[in-house]
Design a protein around this motif. Structure first.
Motif, PDB file in Angstrom:
ATOM      1  N   TYR A   1      35.556  32.703  21.963  1.00  0.00           N
ATOM      2  CA  TYR A   1      34.026  33.398  21.666  1.00  0.00           C
ATOM      3  C   TYR A   1      33.530  34.608  21.861  1.00  0.00           C
ATOM      4  O   TYR A   1      32.997  34.621  22.059  1.00  0.00           O
ATOM      5  CB  TYR A   1      33.637  32.548  22.831  1.00  0.00           C
ATOM      6  CG  TYR A   1      33.056  30.396  22.510  1.00  0.00           C
ATOM      7  CD1 TYR A   1      32.793  30.013  21.681  1.00  0.00           C
ATOM      8  CD2 TYR A   1      33.673  29.244  23.165  1.00  0.00           C
ATOM      9  CE1 TYR A   1      32.018  28.914  21.841  1.00  0.00           C
ATOM     10  CE2 TYR A   1      34.008  28.163  23.623  1.00  0.00           C
ATOM     11  CZ  TYR A   1      33.038  28.175  22.915  1.00  0.00           C
ATOM     12  OH  TYR A   1      32.767  26.275  22.009  1.00  0.00           O
ATOM     13  N   SER A   2      35.038  35.117  22.216  1.00  0.00           N
ATOM     14  CA  SER A   2      34.984  36.417  22.653  1.00  0.00           C
ATOM     15  C   SER A   2      35.713  37.337  21.853  1.00  0.00           C
ATOM     16  O   SER A   2      35.288  38.707  21.218  1.00  0.00           O
ATOM     17  CB  SER A   2      34.906  36.961  24.258  1.00  0.00           C
ATOM     18  OG  SER A   2      34.006  35.932  24.650  1.00  0.00           O
ATOM     19  N   ALA A   3      36.748  37.176  21.516  1.00  0.00           N
ATOM     20  CA  ALA A   3      37.937  37.872  20.283  1.00  0.00           C
ATOM     21  C   ALA A   3      37.216  37.624  19.196  1.00  0.00           C
ATOM     22  O   ALA A   3      36.427  37.103  19.138  1.00  0.00           O
ATOM     23  CB  ALA A   3      38.926  37.542  20.835  1.00  0.00           C
ATOM     24  N   SER A   4      37.910  38.954  18.463  1.00  0.00           N
ATOM     25  CA  SER A   4      37.909  39.193  16.971  1.00  0.00           C
ATOM     26  C   SER A   4      39.610  38.907  16.662  1.00  0.00           C
ATOM     27  O   SER A   4      40.314  39.232  17.451  1.00  0.00           O
ATOM     28  CB  SER A   4      36.950  40.013  16.723  1.00  0.00           C
ATOM     29  OG  SER A   4      38.052  41.684  17.301  1.00  0.00           O
ATOM     30  N   SER A   5      39.254  39.111  15.714  1.00  0.00           N
ATOM     31  CA  SER A   5      40.290  39.574  14.725  1.00  0.00           C
ATOM     32  C   SER A   5      41.310  40.694  14.755  1.00  0.00           C
ATOM     33  O   SER A   5      42.470  41.135  14.611  1.00  0.00           O
ATOM     34  CB  SER A   5      40.864  39.180  12.894  1.00  0.00           C
ATOM     35  OG  SER A   5      39.189  39.774  12.687  1.00  0.00           O
ATOM     36  N   HIS A   6      40.517  41.637  15.464  1.00  0.00           N
ATOM     37  CA  HIS A   6      41.015  43.567  15.423  1.00  0.00           C
ATOM     38  C   HIS A   6      41.995  43.074  16.750  1.00  0.00           C
ATOM     39  O   HIS A   6      41.961  44.362  16.782  1.00  0.00           O
ATOM     40  CB  HIS A   6      39.706  44.468  15.397  1.00  0.00           C
ATOM     41  CG  HIS A   6      38.901  43.959  14.158  1.00  0.00           C
ATOM     42  ND1 HIS A   6      39.839  44.657  13.205  1.00  0.00           N
ATOM     43  CD2 HIS A   6      37.735  44.004  14.029  1.00  0.00           C
ATOM     44  CE1 HIS A   6      37.737  44.423  12.565  1.00  0.00           C
ATOM     45  NE2 HIS A   6      37.052  43.543  12.879  1.00  0.00           N
ATOM     46  N   ASP A   7      41.646  41.736  17.810  1.00  0.00           N
ATOM     47  CA  ASP A   7      42.641  41.622  18.382  1.00  0.00           C
ATOM     48  C   ASP A   7      43.575  41.379  18.348  1.00  0.00           C
ATOM     49  O   ASP A   7      44.547  41.245  19.429  1.00  0.00           O
ATOM     50  CB  ASP A   7      41.550  41.499  19.998  1.00  0.00           C
ATOM     51  CG  ASP A   7      40.438  41.493  19.918  1.00  0.00           C
ATOM     52  OD1 ASP A   7      40.356  42.870  20.050  1.00  0.00           O
ATOM     53  OD2 ASP A   7      39.536  40.577  20.451  1.00  0.00           O
ATOM     54  N   ILE A   8      43.860  40.854  17.273  1.00  0.00           N
ATOM     55  CA  ILE A   8      45.429  40.671  17.055  1.00  0.00           C
ATOM     56  C   ILE A   8      46.563  41.708  16.846  1.00  0.00           C
ATOM     57  O   ILE A   8      46.342  42.781  16.766  1.00  0.00           O
ATOM     58  CB  ILE A   8      45.802  39.970  15.499  1.00  0.00           C
ATOM     59  CG1 ILE A   8      44.917  38.840  15.895  1.00  0.00           C
ATOM     60  CG2 ILE A   8      46.863  40.139  15.022  1.00  0.00           C
ATOM     61  CD1 ILE A   8      44.661  38.067  14.131  1.00  0.00           C
ATOM     62  N   GLY A   9      47.957  42.079  17.769  1.00  0.00           N
ATOM     63  CA  GLY A   9      48.493  42.444  17.786  1.00  0.00           C
ATOM     64  C   GLY A   9      49.258  42.475  17.128  1.00  0.00           C
ATOM     65  O   GLY A   9      50.350  43.668  16.240  1.00  0.00           O
ATOM     66  N   ARG A  10      50.390  41.646  16.732  1.00  0.00           N
ATOM     67  CA  ARG A  10      51.221  41.197  15.994  1.00  0.00           C
ATOM     68  C   ARG A  10      50.793  40.242  15.192  1.00  0.00           C
ATOM     69  O   ARG A  10      50.749  38.946  15.898  1.00  0.00           O
ATOM     70  CB  ARG A  10      52.729  41.432  16.756  1.00  0.00           C
ATOM     71  CG  ARG A  10      53.946  40.658  16.161  1.00  0.00           C
ATOM     72  CD  ARG A  10      54.890  40.927  16.676  1.00  0.00           C
ATOM     73  NE  ARG A  10      55.265  42.274  17.631  1.00  0.00           N
ATOM     74  CZ  ARG A  10      56.405  43.097  17.513  1.00  0.00           C
ATOM     75  NH1 ARG A  10      57.713  42.916  16.463  1.00  0.00           N
ATOM     76  NH2 ARG A  10      56.412  44.225  18.007  1.00  0.00           N
ATOM     77  N   VAL A  11      51.597  39.443  14.014  1.00  0.00           N
ATOM     78  CA  VAL A  11      52.064  38.670  13.387  1.00  0.00           C
ATOM     79  C   VAL A  11      52.958  38.162  13.185  1.00  0.00           C
ATOM     80  O   VAL A  11      53.529  39.278  12.688  1.00  0.00           O
ATOM     81  CB  VAL A  11      50.739  38.469  12.192  1.00  0.00           C
ATOM     82  CG1 VAL A  11      50.948  37.338  11.155  1.00  0.00           C
ATOM     83  CG2 VAL A  11      49.111  38.689  12.938  1.00  0.00           C
TER      84      VAL A  11
END
Length: 500
Positions: free
Chosen positions: A433-443
């Motif tokens: 509900y709050s995060a976005s994909s821009h918060d992804i640090g590592r895949v």
């Protein structure tokens, strides 16, 4: 040695393989989303260890031997989740529709844009590879580690997908007809059934060439296009191939428009689900793209019975892509109904954005709207399951979509040191509900880091942007040659404000 190897206990063989593999430990987490018996659980301040491409530990305080750990990944207080599974995407085509097909629909065709606009966004062959490269980078930085690509599946495309490091199932479009409109108010079909059979044979050749390639990350699936572009005889042959190849997943669009639905009913006197079932396209091996407009949907006033119950009873999967419909004002009615019936619903991005975190958000919110404002439906847990465990189930994989020993090391670290994620209490609710994909640090895919701090590590990201822009400009310029009325891109899709 080979015979002796086969007689060793499994755990001994496992350890023999381990000694040649690097051990990586992910630590300093806020939460780890672990899994046991197909159910996720939350582990506060947990750790994840993987050796090579396989997870070996999920818990606290990994009991490392001196010198055993080769690499430590500092999660910096982030949330560690399984890689997201995107089971419906068109990576060589979809991004070019961005900024062009929004705010559009065909009023005489229930506002779908498939028949009027899909043809005009067709790309020249020289642009398809550039769009594919852009898409793969886009998909990976947003947290998808496994995709089902529905497209042409040429050898060049399969090679390009494999080289990115992503895990992919690739379906070659093999359909008996093509739809379009010639007048703007009804669908028109051009048929070439012999070509469908040729493409099906080509799919099997591609499987023999590439299935299990790139360290086991690449697999070939069946993709007969859309239910309304397949003849009964052709579907019978596809079903035979499916039965002969039980590990090949099959993806097909069905109940995606009212036009398609009415056509199947008028031709065969049954729902798309029953029509496909009559020709053997049913069961756990089958993924129905969308299936969003069954009887009972507000746009579908037909009174045929039992189609969703048929999907549940046979274990047939539905791949839900909420945003591509929601941006035209249409929603599944509802996700909760499908889940309550026992249908395995997974998620995909379909067109754009190619963002699984956004799709989870959209799935949850649209479900609550469809259920007349019931906030207890379409929960964060349910849509997260759809993006992980349900996707793995649709592929027949018990080693994907979860963090547990024995699963593949497909892992995403979501950073929480930002305005989106603080304060952090329930990480799944915050993610959905709050995060976005821009918060992804590592895949991480198959034990290899492919994305770090929003950047793909294999490929020139700036070049991807540049090539994508050029592909879009060429497509917009070519629109009059493909539109049934010869309209320009600006005539079909005027700018939101006057262009000076």
């Amino acid at each position: 040695m080979a015979n002796l190897y086969k007689t060793w206990p499994k755990n001994v063989r496992f350890k023999w393989g381990e000694i040649m593999k690097k051990l990586t430990l992910i630590t300093n987490t806020s939460y780890v989303v672990g899994c046991e018996n197909d159910h996720h659980y939350l582990l506060k301040n947990g750790q994840v260890a993987f050796r090579g491409n396989e997870i070996v530990f999920v818990g606290r305080d990994y009991p490392a031997k001196p010198g055993e750990i080769d690499e430590i990944i500092d999660a910096k207080g982030g949330i560690v989740i399984p890689g997201l599974i995107n089971l419906h995407c068109h990576v060589a085509a979809s991004p070019v529709e961005k900024g062009f097909l929004e705010d559009l629909g065909s009023p005489t065709m229930y506002m779908t844009g498939l028949y009027e606009y899909l043809r005009v966004t067709h790309l020249a062959p020289e642009d398809q590879m550039n769009v594919l490269q852009f898409s793969l980078g886009d998909i990976m930085v947003r947290g998808s580690t496994t995709i089902f690509e529905l497209g042409l599946g040429s050898p060049e495309m399969v090679e390009a997908i494999g080289q990115t490091g992503i895990r992919a199932y690739i379906g070659l479009m093999a359909r008996a007809g093509v739809f379009m409109t010639k007048d703007g108010f009804k669908p028109y079909y051009e048929w070439d059934e012999p070509n469908a059979f040729k493409r099906l044979e080509e799919t099997l050749r591609r499987r023999d060439q590439y299935d299990g390639s790139f360290d086991g990350r690449i697999h070939i699936g069946l993709y007969p296009g859309q239910v309304d572009t397949c003849t009964p005889d052709y579907l019978d042959e596809v079903a035979r191939v499916m039965r002969d190849n039980p590990k090949m997943p099959l993806a097909i669009h069905a109940a995606q428009t009212i036009n398609e639905y009415n056509r199947i009913v008028q031709l065969y006197g049954m729902t798309p689900a029953h029509f496909l079932a009559e020709h053997g396209i049913i069961g756990p091996q089958v993924q129905l793209g969308h299936y969003i407009m069954p009887c009972g949907h507000s746009l579908n006033r037909l009174k045929l019975k039992g189609e969703l119950e048929l999907l549940a009873k046979t274990g047939t999967n539905v791949i839900h892509c909420p945003w591509s419909y929601a941006r035209r004002g249409m929603i599944m009615e509802s996700l909760q109904k499908y889940l309550d019936l026992g249908i395995n619903v997974a998620l995909g991005t379909d067109t754009f954005t190619q963002d699984m975190i956004f799709e989870m958000k959209c799935a949850a919110v649209c479900c609550k709207i469809a259920e007349n404002g019931d906030p207890f439906t379409g929960t964060a847990a349910e849509v997260f399951n759809a993006a992980t465990i349900a996707g793995a189930k649709a592929l027949g994989r018990d080693d994907l979509g979860r963090l547990q020993p024995g699963a593949k090391a497909d892992i995403v670290i979501v950073r929480t040191d930002n305005f989106d994620c603080m304060p952090l209490r329930d990480p799944i609710k915050v993610l959905v509900y709050s995060a976005s994909s821009h918060d992804i640090g590592r895949v991480i895919v198959d034990g290899q880091t492919l994305v770090q701090d929003g950047k793909v590590l294999r490929g020139d990201q700036e070049k991807m942007y540049h090539d994508m822009q050029k592909a879009g400009e060429r497509m917009w310029k070519n629109v009059p040659n493909r539109d049934y009325k010869g309209r320009t891109a600006d005539q079909i899709s005027p700018f939101s404000f006057p262009l000076r």
